[in-house]
Design a protein around this motif. Sequence first.
Motif, PDB file in Angstrom:
ATOM      1  N   GLU A  29       0.812  -1.208   0.000  1.00 38.29           N
ATOM      2  CA  GLU A  29       0.000   0.000   0.000  1.00 38.29           C
ATOM      3  C   GLU A  29       0.850   1.264   0.000  1.00 38.29           C
ATOM      4  N   GLN A  30       2.135   1.163   0.284  1.00 36.91           N
ATOM      5  CA  GLN A  30       2.978   2.349   0.311  1.00 36.91           C
ATOM      6  C   GLN A  30       3.224   2.904  -1.092  1.00 36.91           C
ATOM      7  N   LYS A  31       2.975   2.111  -2.159  1.00 39.23           N
ATOM      8  CA  LYS A  31       3.205   2.579  -3.514  1.00 39.23           C
ATOM      9  C   LYS A  31       2.126   3.553  -3.982  1.00 39.23           C
ATOM     10  N   TYR A  32       0.984   3.551  -3.309  1.00 38.28           N
ATOM     11  CA  TYR A  32      -0.090   4.449  -3.693  1.00 38.28           C
ATOM     12  C   TYR A  32       0.093   5.766  -2.937  1.00 38.28           C
ATOM     13  N   VAL A  33       0.353   6.844  -3.698  1.00 39.07           N
ATOM     14  CA  VAL A  33       0.638   8.139  -3.109  1.00 39.07           C
ATOM     15  C   VAL A  33      -0.673   8.841  -2.798  1.00 39.07           C
ATOM     16  N   LYS A  34      -0.810   9.335  -1.583  1.00 42.91           N
ATOM     17  CA  LYS A  34      -2.011  10.036  -1.176  1.00 42.91           C
ATOM     18  C   LYS A  34      -1.911  11.530  -1.385  1.00 42.91           C
ATOM     19  N   TRP A  35      -0.672  12.058  -1.526  1.00 44.39           N
ATOM     20  CA  TRP A  35      -0.478  13.481  -1.684  1.00 44.39           C
ATOM     21  C   TRP A  35       0.402  13.743  -2.901  1.00 44.39           C
ATOM     22  N   CYS A  36       0.372  14.972  -3.337  1.00 45.06           N
ATOM     23  CA  CYS A  36       1.173  15.376  -4.497  1.00 45.06           C
ATOM     24  C   CYS A  36       2.659  15.218  -4.169  1.00 45.06           C
ATOM     25  N   VAL A  37       3.407  14.666  -5.107  1.00 44.34           N
ATOM     26  CA  VAL A  37       4.831  14.445  -4.882  1.00 44.34           C
ATOM     27  C   VAL A  37       5.612  15.751  -4.917  1.00 44.34           C
ATOM     28  N   LYS A  38       4.991  16.839  -5.368  1.00 48.05           N
ATOM     29  CA  LYS A  38       5.686  18.112  -5.481  1.00 48.05           C
ATOM     30  C   LYS A  38       5.488  18.976  -4.242  1.00 48.05           C
ATOM     31  N   CYS A  39       4.237  19.247  -3.911  1.00 47.57           N
ATOM     32  CA  CYS A  39       3.956  20.139  -2.784  1.00 47.57           C
ATOM     33  C   CYS A  39       3.651  19.397  -1.496  1.00 47.57           C
ATOM     34  N   LYS A  40       3.405  18.089  -1.576  1.00 48.16           N
ATOM     35  CA  LYS A  40       3.109  17.250  -0.398  1.00 48.16           C
ATOM     36  C   LYS A  40       1.827  17.679   0.325  1.00 48.16           C
ATOM     37  N   LYS A  41       0.993  18.513  -0.322  1.00 48.28           N
ATOM     38  CA  LYS A  41      -0.231  18.985   0.327  1.00 48.28           C
ATOM     39  C   LYS A  41      -1.472  18.741  -0.522  1.00 48.28           C
ATOM     40  N   GLY A  42      -1.356  18.976  -1.831  1.00 52.33           N
ATOM     41  CA  GLY A  42      -2.517  18.863  -2.693  1.00 52.33           C
ATOM     42  C   GLY A  42      -2.911  17.420  -2.957  1.00 52.33           C
ATOM     43  N   VAL A  43      -4.156  17.271  -3.343  1.00 53.20           N
ATOM     44  CA  VAL A  43      -4.687  15.951  -3.685  1.00 53.20           C
ATOM     45  C   VAL A  43      -4.314  15.643  -5.132  1.00 53.20           C
ATOM     46  N   PRO A  44      -3.696  14.511  -5.392  1.00 43.53           N
ATOM     47  CA  PRO A  44      -3.304  14.197  -6.775  1.00 43.53           C
ATOM     48  C   PRO A  44      -4.521  14.037  -7.679  1.00 43.53           C
ATOM     49  N   VAL A  45      -4.389  14.532  -8.897  1.00 46.83           N
ATOM     50  CA  VAL A  45      -5.453  14.391  -9.890  1.00 46.83           C
ATOM     51  C   VAL A  45      -5.013  13.557 -11.083  1.00 46.83           C
ATOM     52  N   LEU A  46      -3.710  13.288 -11.215  1.00 46.34           N
ATOM     53  CA  LEU A  46      -3.216  12.470 -12.310  1.00 46.34           C
ATOM     54  C   LEU A  46      -1.880  11.879 -11.937  1.00 46.34           C
ATOM     55  N   VAL A  47      -1.536  10.795 -12.596  1.00 43.25           N
ATOM     56  CA  VAL A  47      -0.257  10.114 -12.415  1.00 43.25           C
ATOM     57  C   VAL A  47       0.436  10.083 -13.765  1.00 43.25           C
ATOM     58  N   ILE A  48       1.549  10.784 -13.878  1.00 47.60           N
ATOM     59  CA  ILE A  48       2.280  10.834 -15.147  1.00 47.60           C
ATOM     60  C   ILE A  48       3.062   9.549 -15.354  1.00 47.60           C
ATOM     61  N   ARG A  49       3.847   9.185 -14.357  1.00 52.45           N
ATOM     62  CA  ARG A  49       4.607   7.938 -14.365  1.00 52.45           C
ATOM     63  C   ARG A  49       4.366   7.221 -13.048  1.00 52.45           C
TER      64      ARG A  49
END
Length: 594
Positions: A26-46
């Motif tokens: 379950e650690q592979k699924y990111v709950k937050w944006c990898v850039k700002c660490k605050k926003g909710v992700p809306v897409l996965v590029i890679r």
Amino acid sequence: MCQVGEDYGEPVPEDTPPPPPRPGREQKYVKWCVKCKKGVPVLVIRAGDAFCRDCFKAYYVHKFRAVLGKNRLIFPGEKVLLAWSGGPSSSSMLRQVLEGLSRESAKQLRFVPGVVYVDEGAACGRSLEDRAETLAEVRSILHSTSLPWHDVALEEKVFGLPQSVLRHFSQEPASGDGAYKEAVDGFIRQQQGLGTEGARDSPSPALSGEQPSWPSPHNSQSPARPPLAGETEALCRLFNSVQTLTTKEELLQTLRTHLILHVARTHGYSKVMMGDSCTRLAIKLLTNLALGRGAFLAWDTGFADERHGDVVVVRPMREHTLKEVAFYNRLFAIPTVFTPAIHTKAPEKASIHRLMEAFVLRLQAQFPSTVSTVYRTSEKLVKAPRAGQAASPSRPCCLLCLCTLDIDSAGLHPGLGVGTWALVMLWSGGSMDPGHILVSGGPCTWGWKADGLGSWSSSPVVPRPFLPSPFHVPVQSLLADSATAFGAQTATALSLRQAQAKEPTVPCCSPGLCGDQGCCRGVRPSEREELRARVIEELCYSCRVNMKDLPSVDPLPPYILTEAQLRSRRAQATQEIREFLIEDSEDEVETGQS
């Protein structure tokens, strides 16, 4: 690996619940944006790269601006023409330019943009009603940008282009960090010297609704006249005469490039922006390799294409994949126009372009690093002239793609290629039939080469291994499967036909379109073959391969046929006065270049 006789156990029932996830899965699924660490992700590029909306936009814009900033080819105040097709990549590029011109932009773009749209509906077999509906949608989008725009129909302009489109115009390159900084400082001083509010702020015609402070280019916003029926018929006749979809796509791309180049030169644009994405360039790289354009990959897929001299083609979208472009257009509602292409609904194996596209996209779905690997390979390609040839405006260029000719003919028959050692001469009598050549055996130091169209003279060749006694070889069998040989076959057939009696004339291929240039009005079949040979002589290897799928050159636009005749006559005149010319020595040439 599977083993013979391996026991796989009993089959699992359908109602069996799935096994529990492994620890740490379950650690592979990111709950937050990898850039700002605050926003909710809306897409996965890679895999593992999940972005929120704002971070993805900043990431996307940064890649576009970084490509322009790293290369520093577009100077402040320079006029740049955006080649907009209505597709996802070119529409995204147009939005990036509009946002870069706005006041809210951190680093404003300082060049003067314009937009060009080429209507290719006639080549794709679309009806006039469908084309009119698409054109109305295109004009509504172009009006909303408030930029100077030009919409041209392919058949309206391409049969009236001047011969200068096919010529290289040299221009002193202004490159280097020093030249770019001087241009920036000069532009800033010019803006400060105007003393007006519009001059102090870089305007955004699309977002602020204000007019540019610099002199705006010519606006072609008035509706253009509809193409004539004869022009549309001539273009349809040209594409209907092509036998394969591969050649149709290459021919359409060539005519489109010629037309965009003419628009840029006519309105004073020194740069042309293309919307080729990273995925599209990876497909184009492999496609051009299959088409025999390996010598021109650096120009066809690189950031800058300087083959035209005064107009440089740049590709600022080459860092963006199609997936990123699609997500950006979807998230930020970028308007696009769908226009069926010439290969729309074509099967996968209908052309080399379709086959290579399906191959790369299918491989990318299984191995996500496919496109990036191919793209990074193209970045390592270096632009350099061929061995023994200097890059100069007077170098011979292909009549269609405008690249340097890559055909070797010095010292050898044009159809034999480099490394073929044989004594070859055209047999004009005796027991041999016309259309055959005589290949003699035994070691020799003399051969025959073609000096021009159907002209043969003796010249030394490299000694070769022993061959049997003289034997007859049909030209078609010896010169098969070679684009260079195709030109030799045409020249040989031309020399034989010229000795025949005069044939009756035939009407022009495109009545009313030849004009004063008279591409083929009232010519005999032998003259048609001569014209075809002259056109093929001025083509590179890849274009000669494509010319095999065009039975006759008569449907080609007049400016191509006239330029081929002019080059042939010029080469013939140069050959006649060559012995009277005084050529510079190698030391003098090196001194002049330094």
